[in-house]
Design a protein around this motif. Structure first.
Motif, PDB file in Angstrom:
ATOM      1  N   ARG A   1       0.846  -1.195   0.000  1.00  0.00           N
ATOM      2  CA  ARG A   1       0.000   0.000   0.000  1.00  0.00           C
ATOM      3  C   ARG A   1       0.881   1.245   0.000  1.00  0.00           C
ATOM      4  NH1 ARG A   1      -5.050   0.496   3.885  1.00  0.00           N
ATOM      5  NH2 ARG A   1      -5.870  -0.697   2.126  1.00  0.00           N
TER       6      ARG A   1
ATOM      7  N   SER B   1       0.716   5.068   0.708  1.00  0.00           N
ATOM      8  CA  SER B   1      -0.122   6.039   1.421  1.00  0.00           C
ATOM      9  C   SER B   1       0.506   7.420   1.326  1.00  0.00           C
ATOM     10  CB  SER B   1      -0.251   5.665   2.900  1.00  0.00           C
ATOM     11  OG  SER B   1      -0.811   4.389   3.039  1.00  0.00           O
TER      12      SER B   1
ATOM     13  N   TYR C   1      -3.179   3.683  -2.166  1.00  0.00           N
ATOM     14  CA  TYR C   1      -3.310   2.902  -3.395  1.00  0.00           C
ATOM     15  C   TYR C   1      -2.645   1.553  -3.141  1.00  0.00           C
ATOM     16  CZ  TYR C   1      -2.947   1.626  -8.336  1.00  0.00           C
ATOM     17  OH  TYR C   1      -3.055   0.991  -9.543  1.00  0.00           O
ATOM     18  N   ASP C   2      -3.409   0.471  -3.313  1.00  0.00           N
ATOM     19  CA  ASP C   2      -2.873  -0.880  -3.125  1.00  0.00           C
ATOM     20  C   ASP C   2      -2.378  -1.435  -4.459  1.00  0.00           C
ATOM     21  OD1 ASP C   2      -3.509  -0.793  -0.430  1.00  0.00           O
ATOM     22  OD2 ASP C   2      -5.461  -1.750  -0.709  1.00  0.00           O
ATOM     23  N   PHE C   3      -1.264  -2.164  -4.398  1.00  0.00           N
ATOM     24  CA  PHE C   3      -0.697  -2.755  -5.611  1.00  0.00           C
ATOM     25  C   PHE C   3       0.027  -4.049  -5.255  1.00  0.00           C
ATOM     26  CE2 PHE C   3       2.409   0.095  -3.807  1.00  0.00           C
ATOM     27  CZ  PHE C   3       3.636  -0.529  -3.979  1.00  0.00           C
TER      28      PHE C   3
ATOM     29  N   GLU D   1      -0.312   6.081 -12.072  1.00  0.00           N
ATOM     30  CA  GLU D   1      -1.697   5.706 -11.782  1.00  0.00           C
ATOM     31  C   GLU D   1      -2.024   5.900 -10.305  1.00  0.00           C
ATOM     32  OE1 GLU D   1      -4.646   1.814 -11.860  1.00  0.00           O
ATOM     33  OE2 GLU D   1      -2.738   1.711 -12.901  1.00  0.00           O
ATOM     34  N   ALA D   2      -1.094   5.517  -9.439  1.00  0.00           N
ATOM     35  CA  ALA D   2      -1.314   5.649  -7.999  1.00  0.00           C
ATOM     36  C   ALA D   2      -1.488   7.113  -7.601  1.00  0.00           C
ATOM     37  CB  ALA D   2      -0.149   5.028  -7.232  1.00  0.00           C
ATOM     38  N   TYR D   3      -0.629   7.977  -8.106  1.00  0.00           N
ATOM     39  CA  TYR D   3      -0.744   9.405  -7.793  1.00  0.00           C
ATOM     40  C   TYR D   3      -2.078   9.951  -8.272  1.00  0.00           C
ATOM     41  CZ  TYR D   3       4.273   9.712  -6.701  1.00  0.00           C
ATOM     42  OH  TYR D   3       5.524   9.552  -6.154  1.00  0.00           O
ATOM     43  N   GLN D   4      -2.502   9.556  -9.463  1.00  0.00           N
ATOM     44  CA  GLN D   4      -3.767  10.043  -9.998  1.00  0.00           C
ATOM     45  C   GLN D   4      -4.926   9.652  -9.083  1.00  0.00           C
ATOM     46  OE1 GLN D   4      -4.638   8.772 -13.984  1.00  0.00           O
ATOM     47  NE2 GLN D   4      -6.604   9.794 -14.016  1.00  0.00           N
ATOM     48  N   VAL D   5      -4.960   8.400  -8.642  1.00  0.00           N
ATOM     49  CA  VAL D   5      -6.034   7.919  -7.766  1.00  0.00           C
ATOM     50  C   VAL D   5      -5.985   8.632  -6.414  1.00  0.00           C
ATOM     51  CG1 VAL D   5      -6.851   5.902  -6.467  1.00  0.00           C
ATOM     52  CG2 VAL D   5      -6.236   5.675  -8.883  1.00  0.00           C
ATOM     53  N   ILE D   6      -4.801   8.695  -5.835  1.00  0.00           N
ATOM     54  CA  ILE D   6      -4.645   9.309  -4.506  1.00  0.00           C
ATOM     55  C   ILE D   6      -4.939  10.805  -4.557  1.00  0.00           C
ATOM     56  CG2 ILE D   6      -2.985   9.855  -2.682  1.00  0.00           C
ATOM     57  CD1 ILE D   6      -1.634   7.130  -3.341  1.00  0.00           C
TER      58      ILE D   6
ATOM     59  N   ARG E   1      -8.663  11.684  -4.937  1.00  0.00           N
ATOM     60  CA  ARG E   1      -9.436  11.533  -3.703  1.00  0.00           C
ATOM     61  C   ARG E   1      -9.114  12.633  -2.694  1.00  0.00           C
ATOM     62  NH1 ARG E   1     -12.229   7.422  -1.033  1.00  0.00           N
ATOM     63  NH2 ARG E   1     -12.940   8.313   0.914  1.00  0.00           N
TER      64      ARG E   1
END
Length: 163
Positions: free
Chosen positions: A101, A103, A128-130, A142-147, A150
């Motif tokens: 994860r 965070s 973001y979990d991966f 992708e993780a930065y975009q999701v985090i 939100r």
């Protein structure tokens, strides 16, 4: 004639709603300012501070009709990135990590020059979990975009939405 009266009443009803937009933003402010969010997390990821600052500026610009200014904004956002952490989330039968994860946490100070009672300092975070077999660099965009999506939406909701 009835059609004209209907349109006039419709226009007047929207004007009586004050400064309301269909995105849920309710404010008399005209400008906003987003100061640079310095990365003060224990792990420094290059460019994270710039990317977050731009994401917050863009979201407010796209969801409101406020004008972005460099100084003297009616609404001021400032703060720092206080958490950037990668931690194991679940284990396999061999007692190795199956999922990690990422965070990110941000401390935000918000100032409303029109209504100082709405000022606050608050922490916002998301994750973001991966898969553990994947390197962070491979999922970073992708993780930065999701985090960021939100966290920035949570910030806008906390500062501009009167719900």
């Amino acid at each position: 004639m009835k059609k004209h009266i209907f349109y006039i009443l419709l226009i007047l009803s929207f004007q009586s709603c004050g400064f309301y937009s269909f995105t849920g933003v309710n404010t008399t402010a005209e400008t906003y300012q987003v100061n640079f969010f310095q990365n003060n997390a224990p792990i420094i990821e290059p460019g994270l501070d710039r990317d977050f600052t731009l994401a917050l500026q863009d979201l407010i610009l796209n969801q409101t009709n406020l004008d972005l200014v460099k100084t003297g904004g009616d609404l001021v956002y400032e703060g720092e990135i206080v958490e950037y952490r990668i931690s194991p989330m679940s284990a396999t039968a061999e007692q190795t990590a199956a999922q990690n994860r990422l965070s990110i946490g941000v401390m935000v100070r918000y100032f409303n020059t029109d209504d100082p009672e709405k000022d606050f300092e608050r922490r916002f975070s998301f994750f973001y979990d991966f898969p553990a077999t994947t390197q962070v660099q491979a999922i970073k965009e992708e993780a930065y975009q999701v985090i960021f999506e939100r966290i920035t939406q949570d910030i806008v909701n906390a500062t501009l939405a009167d719900w």
